[in-house]
Design an enzyme around this catalytic site. Structure first.
Site: not given
Ligand code: SRM
Ligand code: SF4
Length: 575
Positions: A79, A148, A212, A214, A434, A440, A479, A483
């Protein structure tokens, strides 16, 4: 859960991995050299995330490989860190070349305004990283327990303060980078300096963040960044054409686990206003509070949203102001109208043109009828503005000189790339999905690959109802990690098992309200069947300008208790 009970429990395994990693080095460098296996060690795969890469395996091939007694088809995802989603034409060409030579021949625009490469083999990982850096880009901190990619609204026609806002995104991203030289040593062969492995991490400390983190910057009236889904959101306040500061929102997050009521999506709380000169300090101190008070024992409870719910928003604000040494001003009035991209050609005040194109689910690739990857690389060869990715997984060819418009159109037409016109069929434009299968590792159901077929069927329902042009937001995630931010969609699908989804309805059009579970465990056929009478009713009974998400609530479709048991679904923020 109180902090003391959290502290009584053992630390999550990742905390030890970080502490013992010699500032994120681990044994990645020697692991890359071992080509007997396509994988890295478990510990190194955890550390690799901080370098912006994930070890994955092609899930379509799992059973076949098992049958052949082969190890899984290991491959890597990388990424890119691209604050504000902006890159130059030269970078675009370089990224395309890397996708072809080192990846699976596709570029994937993410919901956080950057690119992912998929399908990179271990032997190609280091060369790809080096070549990415040679383009003036990198992947540091694109994943991992750190700040991120910083996202921001970036369309010049709706963001008159674009340059300033983009500079904030870039400055925040740079200021909040880890200081370790691990990335440069591992991927760029920088020789270790004295003290390597024990560098000061003034902001993060030796174990970085609990999870994480953001940041997103919104520019009203467009909330394309979904500012309330961010750990830290800034909402630009523009008065008389100039930027005067930002409303500050904290504690957003979308992730949850099926069947675990202690995890839930949460909208951020607006806690005050800060001046432009205070933005970096606010971001740094919000992160430090989370570093010091976030739950390091349970990674499912380690995001800032849980720290806020455990300790209270008032506590958080007081702690922040104490650390800042000044008080935030009261929140200013803001008004968002939409989260959607503005497709087609738009002219800005300086006479420059900007073309926003659809990239369904963000995937840029060459297909027989539509060679997007080739077309855009060709545009990059003749374009002297820049490229901008949107948080809706689309892209803008930005700053086109009027004389170049027809040339760009001709290139796109030659490769079968449609130029969206207004109005266009709504769902196809504003849908997000996503990545999900096959790359994934957490996917429970298809998302990106299921989107085109699902939208086609949905349009088959909408067209006869005269609703094709309605900009209803449709988001699909494989899921409950969310995302694609599906819990903020008017129609949200969240994968439960292969071919089965929870259907959520009633999200706010501008991202101000989470949606509510309406039906569970549906196939995509059953989702269409469940939506059909509601959409038919909407076509007949909606009030002027009433959005589908608002209608399903007013019409009483969501009176049943929320199946997810989510405590915050009734929350609505004043956007
Ligand atoms: Fe995500 C994990 C893809 C945006 C919440 N996300 C993953 C991983 C890395 C799977 C994994 O951990 O093994 C996925 C890689 C799939 C693949 O094959 O590429 C993945 N997330 C994505 C992307 C590519 C989705 C997309 O189709 O665009 C987005 C990349 C963003 C970027 O460029 O940085 C992406 N992920 C998001 C968002 C949306 C956002 O940030 O605005 C969210 C919800 C917001 C949030 O963070 O709360 C999101 N991803 C998660 C979570 C749940 C986190 C949580 O707090 O529970 C996970 C799982 C985890 O971290 O354990 C996850
Ligand atoms: Fe994977 Fe789930 Fe994120 Fe989709 S929502 S990319 S399935 S982690």
């Amino acid at each position: 859960m109180s902090k003391s009970s959290a502290n009584a429990r053992p630390l999550a395994e990742e905390e030890t991995v970080k502490a013992q990693s010699r500032r994120l080095r681990g044994t990645i460098a020697s692991g890359l050299a071992d080509l007997v296996t396509g994988a890295l060690s478990d510990t190194d795969t955890k550390l690799l995330k901080f370098h912006g890469a994930y070890q994955q395996d092609d899930r379509d091939l799992r059973l076949e490989r098992q049958g052949q007694r082969l190890e899984p088809a290991y491959e890597f995802m990388v990424r890119v860190r691209m604050p504000g989603g902006v890159c130059t034409p030269a970078q675009w060409q370089g990224l395309t070349g890397l996708a072809r030579e080192r990846g699976n021949g596709t570029l994937r625009i993410t919901t956080r305004q950057t690119f992912q490469f998929h399908g990179i083999l271990k032997a190609d990982l280091k060369p790809l990283m080096a070549e990415l850096n040679a383009l003036g880009l990198d992947s540091i901190a694109a994943c991992g327990d750190v700040n991120r990619n910083v996202i921001c609204h970036n369309h010049p026609a709706t963001s008159p303060v674009f340059r300033e806002i983009r500079a904030f995104a870039a400055d925040l991203s740079a200021a909040l980078l880890p200081r370790t030289a691990a990335y440069r040593e591992t991927w760029l062969d920088e020789p270790p300096a004295e003290g390597a492995g024990a560098e000061e991490e003034p902001l993060y400390g030796p174990t970085y963040l609990p999870r994480k983190f953001k940041i997103g910057i919104a520019v009203p009236p467009v909330n394309d960044v979904d500012v309330l889904a961010q750990d830290l959101g800034f909402v630009a306040i523009i008065e008389e054409g100039g930027l005067v500061g930002f409303n500050v929102a904290v504690g957003g997050g979308m992730g949850a686990s099926h069947g675990d009521r202690a995890t839930y999506p949460r909208l951020a709380d607006l806690i005050g206003f800060c001046a432009p000169g205070q933005v970096l300090a606010v971001a740094e101190q919000v992160m430090r509070i989370q570093r010091d008070h976030g739950d390091r024992t349970n990674r499912r409870h380690a995001r800032l949203k849980y720290t806020l719910d455990d300790r209270g928003v008032a506590w958080f604000k007081a702690e922040l102001e104490d650390r800042l040494g000044f008080a935030l001003e009261p929140v200013r009035d803001i008004h968002f109208e939409s989260r959607n991209d503005r497709f087609g050609w738009v002219e800005d005040d300086e006479g420059r043109l900007h073309l926003t194109l659809r990239a369904l689910a963000g995937r840029l690739q060459d297909e027989p009828e539509c060679r997007r990857l080739t077309a855009l690389a060709e545009v990059a060869r003749i374009h002297d503005g820049d490229f901008r990715l949107t948080p809706n997984q689309n892209l803008t060819i930005s700053g086109v000189r009027p004389g170049r418009k027809s040339v760009i159109e001709a290139v796109l037409a030659r490769h079968g790339v449609p130029i969206p016109a207004e109005p266009e069929e709504g769902e196809r434009r504003h849908a997000i999905a996503c990545v999900s299968l096959p790359t994934c590792g957490l996917a429970m159901a298809e998302a990106e690959r299921a989107l085109p077929g699902f939208l086609e069927r949905l349009e088959g329902v909408l067209r006869p109802l005269g609703l094709s042009g309605e900009p209803i937001s449709v988001r699909v995630s494989g899921c409950p990690n969310g995302c694609a931010r599906p819990r903020l969609a008017e129609i949200g699908l969240v994968g439960k098992s292969l071919g089965r989804y929870i259907l959520y309805l009633g999200g706010g059009f501008a991202g101000e309200r989470l949606n509510t579970a309406y039906r569970e465990n549906l196939s995509l056929e059953e989702v269409i069947a469940a939506l059909t009478p509601l959409l038919a009713d909407y076509a007949v009974r909606r009030e002027p300008s009433e959005r589908f998400g608002d209608f399903v609530i007013r019409a009483g479709y969501l009176t049943a208790p929320d199946l997810s048991g989510n405590p915050s679904t009734t929350q609505e923020m004043p956007l």
